[in-house]
Design a protein around this motif. Structure first.
Motif, PDB file in Angstrom:
ATOM      1  N   LEU A   9      -1.705 -58.597  62.749  1.00 48.65           N
ATOM      2  CA  LEU A   9      -2.454 -59.078  61.407  1.00 48.65           C
ATOM      3  C   LEU A   9      -4.154 -59.169  61.949  1.00 48.65           C
ATOM      4  O   LEU A   9      -4.551 -60.049  61.104  1.00 48.65           O
ATOM      5  CB  LEU A   9      -1.845 -60.460  60.955  1.00 48.65           C
ATOM      6  CG  LEU A   9      -0.596 -60.568  60.143  1.00 48.65           C
ATOM      7  CD1 LEU A   9       0.125 -61.674  59.981  1.00 48.65           C
ATOM      8  CD2 LEU A   9      -0.391 -58.872  59.705  1.00 48.65           C
ATOM      9  N   PHE A  10      -4.354 -58.238  62.532  1.00 49.79           N
ATOM     10  CA  PHE A  10      -5.896 -58.830  62.779  1.00 49.79           C
ATOM     11  C   PHE A  10      -6.526 -57.821  62.058  1.00 49.79           C
ATOM     12  O   PHE A  10      -6.572 -56.516  61.897  1.00 49.79           O
ATOM     13  CB  PHE A  10      -6.294 -58.109  64.651  1.00 49.79           C
ATOM     14  CG  PHE A  10      -7.595 -58.305  64.927  1.00 49.79           C
ATOM     15  CD1 PHE A  10      -8.185 -59.857  65.464  1.00 49.79           C
ATOM     16  CD2 PHE A  10      -8.643 -57.132  65.453  1.00 49.79           C
ATOM     17  CE1 PHE A  10      -9.492 -60.185  66.357  1.00 49.79           C
ATOM     18  CE2 PHE A  10      -9.488 -57.336  65.772  1.00 49.79           C
ATOM     19  CZ  PHE A  10      -9.993 -59.183  66.360  1.00 49.79           C
ATOM     20  N   ASN A  11      -7.417 -57.959  61.263  1.00 47.51           N
ATOM     21  CA  ASN A  11      -8.705 -57.256  60.679  1.00 47.51           C
ATOM     22  C   ASN A  11     -10.002 -57.350  60.982  1.00 47.51           C
ATOM     23  O   ASN A  11      -9.907 -57.906  62.197  1.00 47.51           O
ATOM     24  CB  ASN A  11      -9.170 -58.295  59.149  1.00 47.51           C
ATOM     25  CG  ASN A  11      -8.079 -58.346  58.336  1.00 47.51           C
ATOM     26  OD1 ASN A  11      -6.608 -58.242  58.368  1.00 47.51           O
ATOM     27  ND2 ASN A  11      -7.804 -59.125  57.226  1.00 47.51           N
ATOM     28  N   TYR A  12     -10.282 -55.492  61.241  1.00 50.64           N
ATOM     29  CA  TYR A  12     -11.682 -55.380  62.164  1.00 50.64           C
ATOM     30  C   TYR A  12     -12.172 -54.178  61.342  1.00 50.64           C
ATOM     31  O   TYR A  12     -11.458 -53.621  60.610  1.00 50.64           O
ATOM     32  CB  TYR A  12     -10.812 -54.803  63.292  1.00 50.64           C
ATOM     33  CG  TYR A  12     -11.611 -54.216  63.789  1.00 50.64           C
ATOM     34  CD1 TYR A  12     -12.500 -55.133  64.671  1.00 50.64           C
ATOM     35  CD2 TYR A  12     -11.917 -52.975  64.107  1.00 50.64           C
ATOM     36  CE1 TYR A  12     -13.499 -53.998  65.356  1.00 50.64           C
ATOM     37  CE2 TYR A  12     -12.807 -51.588  65.242  1.00 50.64           C
ATOM     38  CZ  TYR A  12     -13.982 -53.098  65.623  1.00 50.64           C
ATOM     39  OH  TYR A  12     -14.835 -52.099  66.545  1.00 50.64           O
ATOM     40  N   SER A  13     -13.365 -54.182  61.454  1.00 44.98           N
ATOM     41  CA  SER A  13     -14.294 -53.433  61.156  1.00 44.98           C
ATOM     42  C   SER A  13     -15.740 -52.456  61.752  1.00 44.98           C
ATOM     43  O   SER A  13     -15.908 -53.729  61.762  1.00 44.98           O
ATOM     44  CB  SER A  13     -14.938 -53.723  59.640  1.00 44.98           C
ATOM     45  OG  SER A  13     -15.567 -53.914  58.992  1.00 44.98           O
ATOM     46  N   GLN A  14     -15.480 -51.195  62.109  1.00 51.66           N
ATOM     47  CA  GLN A  14     -17.072 -50.901  62.494  1.00 51.66           C
ATOM     48  C   GLN A  14     -17.243 -49.579  61.801  1.00 51.66           C
ATOM     49  O   GLN A  14     -16.723 -49.546  61.620  1.00 51.66           O
ATOM     50  CB  GLN A  14     -16.318 -50.278  63.271  1.00 51.66           C
ATOM     51  CG  GLN A  14     -15.809 -49.473  64.013  1.00 51.66           C
ATOM     52  CD  GLN A  14     -14.878 -49.143  65.539  1.00 51.66           C
ATOM     53  OE1 GLN A  14     -15.279 -49.737  66.585  1.00 51.66           O
ATOM     54  NE2 GLN A  14     -15.591 -47.951  66.051  1.00 51.66           N
ATOM     55  N   THR A  15     -18.798 -50.369  61.266  1.00 51.01           N
ATOM     56  CA  THR A  15     -19.294 -49.765  60.591  1.00 51.01           C
ATOM     57  C   THR A  15     -20.734 -48.898  61.033  1.00 51.01           C
ATOM     58  O   THR A  15     -21.732 -50.341  61.491  1.00 51.01           O
ATOM     59  CB  THR A  15     -19.752 -50.114  58.809  1.00 51.01           C
ATOM     60  OG1 THR A  15     -18.399 -51.383  58.522  1.00 51.01           O
ATOM     61  CG2 THR A  15     -20.560 -49.388  57.953  1.00 51.01           C
ATOM     62  N   TYR A  16     -21.265 -47.860  61.487  1.00 51.01           N
ATOM     63  CA  TYR A  16     -22.984 -47.175  61.726  1.00 51.01           C
ATOM     64  C   TYR A  16     -23.322 -47.006  60.803  1.00 51.01           C
ATOM     65  O   TYR A  16     -22.491 -46.421  59.604  1.00 51.01           O
ATOM     66  CB  TYR A  16     -22.344 -46.376  63.188  1.00 51.01           C
ATOM     67  CG  TYR A  16     -21.159 -46.479  64.254  1.00 51.01           C
ATOM     68  CD1 TYR A  16     -22.196 -46.566  65.255  1.00 51.01           C
ATOM     69  CD2 TYR A  16     -20.307 -46.695  64.448  1.00 51.01           C
ATOM     70  CE1 TYR A  16     -21.943 -47.075  66.619  1.00 51.01           C
ATOM     71  CE2 TYR A  16     -19.685 -46.589  65.504  1.00 51.01           C
ATOM     72  CZ  TYR A  16     -20.317 -46.674  66.424  1.00 51.01           C
ATOM     73  OH  TYR A  16     -19.893 -47.461  67.591  1.00 51.01           O
TER      74      TYR A  16
ATOM     75  N   MET B 139      -7.058 -56.691  69.095  1.00 48.95           N
ATOM     76  CA  MET B 139      -6.612 -55.374  68.633  1.00 48.95           C
ATOM     77  C   MET B 139      -5.367 -55.186  68.129  1.00 48.95           C
ATOM     78  O   MET B 139      -5.076 -55.022  67.564  1.00 48.95           O
ATOM     79  CB  MET B 139      -7.730 -54.664  68.398  1.00 48.95           C
ATOM     80  CG  MET B 139      -9.614 -54.830  67.552  1.00 48.95           C
ATOM     81  SD  MET B 139      -9.847 -52.757  67.480  1.00 48.95           S
ATOM     82  CE  MET B 139      -8.996 -52.466  66.158  1.00 48.95           C
TER      83      MET B 139
END
Lengths: 465, 465
Positions: A183-190, A179
């Motif tokens: 340009l690191f794409n990231y998503s966390q979805t609970y 991270m």
């Protein structure tokens, strides 16, 4: 370090399913592997309750296990085949919905057993060293370096290798380092649902308390319960519902009332005492979906499995996708003759759309399993798909079959389904239009004109599919 | 700490636009504010080049500034009104596309000037203390504590307040602490385009080199350039294109060839020497879109502005949304009588769908600005929307107008547009159907039947809109 045909050193972070399998793959190629796991060795640890969902094994995992010679022991000898979903209604009715053709099935496999077999297989290879209770606490991935802390001590040591593999799960420490890359794409979805594991014990006779070769589902709209068979004839039962709802069941009486209302047939199987005990001794766990891109750092680090693409467990593909990662990476190492830079880059580019596709499918199935499975239109479509698949097995592959019983790229499984939806939608449209024209023809007595329109419609129909 | 009507202490992290405005709001309510900014004071610092995109001020920011008495000084006296986009074609043609009615405009305002005025206004209030070159390095938000390090020293101090406000931008340190909370949803998405700022100087006469009251756009499909007017009659020019493309322009000749090919009319305005100098002295900056949820921790911390919802700059709403955050939070403090728990919870719940909506709209406009703006169908729709809006100003509000010239919730702006699309789509459908029926009537000589169908269609039409 780029090596053409030579041997490299590999650090694997994480000794769960994907880390252990990855060690087998690299050791088989003759590379030197050191694996670091922050927990104690699962083979000598107390039974880890509450960590067994998502272990429905299908062809992707099997193919990967076959390469390292473990498919027989793990699947054919140990797995319990499940040929259909068994849907439990509130009134006690049950209905089986097959997963595929009569030969196709998925296998229920215990997470702990699987992990143990994989670790032992890895350890047998002299190229592999396993270190438990060693926690990654930082590092410089661009140099292939990680810092490791031994549990109990405050001492850190630096471990350097040609390649660092992050197979350390949904809350990956290796990914935390990624991270920091630009340009690191990231998503966390609970999701708003949590899960809790319960248990249906074997009958007094020692047999399964329900029909064994099914994945049992109690879909209840906004929540649901499922059960998978274990080797000892018990069932691992998993309850999925909103955290709020877990919280509202705050007394044994409320819990029993809830179960007797929504899962009346399950209560005697679990047993009231055990239900109350297990429920109030546990806390619901969260479910997270993680997407990111890219998966690699230069030519020295990569994340795989849940570390790269944690998903909600509703398609039973988490482990399958993780094992397929190992398999694909192994093929890329062959293709690029151990050139890490090329193999890592291609893995990121090639795998990302598929990983995101299966994350999305799993999220979609979260609705399908608990709700749609009860809808007539869903069942009608399933029946149509099965019929069309039987009629044209290579041409019409239902979505579930393409994900579970084929090696089709996950992203193509979605495209294939979209194409099927388009074909069905347009067929309906053509059919309705043709019917209206037919009625008009009779009404206005101009059959000849209409016949001409029909002919040209059919001639041009192929353009629309 | 929950206080009913009492005064609280507030720590603001970040002394940019939103942090400074937030200080004004809290000080105006009589609360004690300490603001920490890790950069030096922008009022005494050297000119910070390359940080001025996205400052097109519209009604949301203006309304917030009006509450703290700064709208006059900042907008009406300092802002340069822009009434339309001015589209530059490659062949030198220009075409104006108005933003709204003839009275509506957005204002070009310099970021540095705006920030200076806001800091000075905040500092004037005895309730506010500003600390520059103080960097947040950690803390426990659930207790309202942050750790601050003074630049140059290695000494940390702990600052405690009733409320911590994270207004520290897209790469927020406060948000990093929020990420440790369970069930925190988060995504960061970099687009493949970067941006670089260039400059068109005033003419020798001291006047603007282009028509002043426009936002100039050179849309070129996959990349584009824009220019906003400054008070000193110069233009801030921003080039948006894929990083790869920036990289490919690696010699002055390649750069000039590229500009002469795609932006021929801009080259003499920028000047070849200045263009080459500015381009090779800078590096393109990345553009990130950040979404997360929730924005608060208990009753003691909240993130606002870019820290909560950084967006790509293509709707010119980044600052407007950030200022609207301050305004909304101020209203919630009034509504809940300074009860922080209630105000924070409602802010998170109420604001999240709107923040995500404007992030999505900005991403969509990224395509519209550089490409669609050149398409006839886009222009036709714009004209239709303007006409319908003129005819029914309260009933048909075009998307751009609802975002830029109204206080409609961003999420409703999208719903409103979806409804308009549905109405238009169904109108087309009805029209086509009616035409076919009309032709059939003439062809088959059954006008009476058709007339009956028409009548019932019109009677039931309202159901479909």
């Amino acid at each position: 370090m780029e090596q053409d045909g030579g041997k490299i050193t590999v650090t694997i972070v994480g000794g769960g399913l994907v880390g252990a399998l990855s060690a087998c793959f690299f050791a088989k190629r003759g590379h030197k592997v050191r694996l670091y796991e922050y927990r104690e060795d699962i083979r000598t640890a107390e039974y880890a309750r509450g960590r067994s969902i998502n272990l429905a094994m299908s062809v992707r995992a099997r193919a990967a296990l076959a390469v390292v010679g473990l498919e027989g022991a793990l699947v054919r000898e140990h797995g319990i085949p499940m040929r259909a979903r068994m849907i439990h209604s509130r009134n006690g009715e049950r209905r089986a919905i097959p997963y595929g053709t009569s030969e196709q099935c998925i296998y229920s496999v215990g997470r702990k057993y699987l992990n143990e077999v994989l670790l032992t297989a890895a350890e047998k290879n002299p190229n592999v060293e396993l270190y438990f209770q060693h926690k990654m606490v930082g590092g410089d991935l661009s140099k292939g370096e990680i810092n490791v802390e031994v549990e109990g001590s405050k001492k850190q040591m630096m471990v350097k290798a040609d390649l660092v593999i992050g197979a350390d799960g949904a809350f990956s420490s290796v990914r935390k380092q990624l991270m920091k890359q630009p340009l690191f794409n990231y998503s966390q979805t609970y999701i708003e649902h949590g899960y809790m594991e319960l248990c249906i014990p074997p009958k007094k006779s020692g047999d399964f308390a329900m029909e064994a070769n099914y994945l049992h589902i109690w879909p209840r709209g906004n929540f649901m319960m499922i059960a998978l068979p274990n080797q000892d004839c018990s069932w691992t039962v998993t309850l999925f519902m909103p955290f709020e709802q877990f919280k509202s069941l705050d007394t044994p009486q409320k819990l029993l009332d809830f179960f007797n209302h929504f899962y009346p047939d399950a209560v005697p199987l679990i047993g009231e005492d055990r239900l109350v005990k297990d429920f109030f001794e546990s806390k619901p766990s969260p479910l997270v979906s993680v997407k990111c891109k890219p998966y690699h750092v230069g030519s020295s680090a990569i994340i795989i499995g849940d570390a790269a693409h944690a998903m909600v467990p509703f398609y039973g593909q988490g482990m399958n996708a993780g094992f397929e990662d190992c398999h694909i990476f192994d093929n890329l190492m062959t293709k690029h003759k151990n050139n890490l830079k090329k193999a890592l880059e291609e893995f990121s580019d090639y795998r990302n759309p598929d990983a995101e596709a299966i994350c999305n499918l799993a999220m979609y199935n979260y609705i399908e399993m608990r709700d749609l499975v009860n809808h007539p239109s869903f069942l009608l479509r399933k029946k149509f798909d099965m019929f069309a698949h039987w009629l044209m097995p290579n041409f019409w592959i239902p979505l579930y079959s393409s994900v579970t019983f084929s090696h089709m790229r996950y992203s193509l499984c979605i495209k294939n389904r979209e194409w099927q939806d388009k074909v069905l939608h347009r067929s309906m449209y053509f059919l309705s239009f043709a019917t209206i024209l037919g009625i008009s023809a009779v009404a206005y007595k101009c059959q000849d004109t209409i016949l001409n329109i029909y002919t040209s419609m059919i001639r041009s129909a192929h353009q629309y599919f």
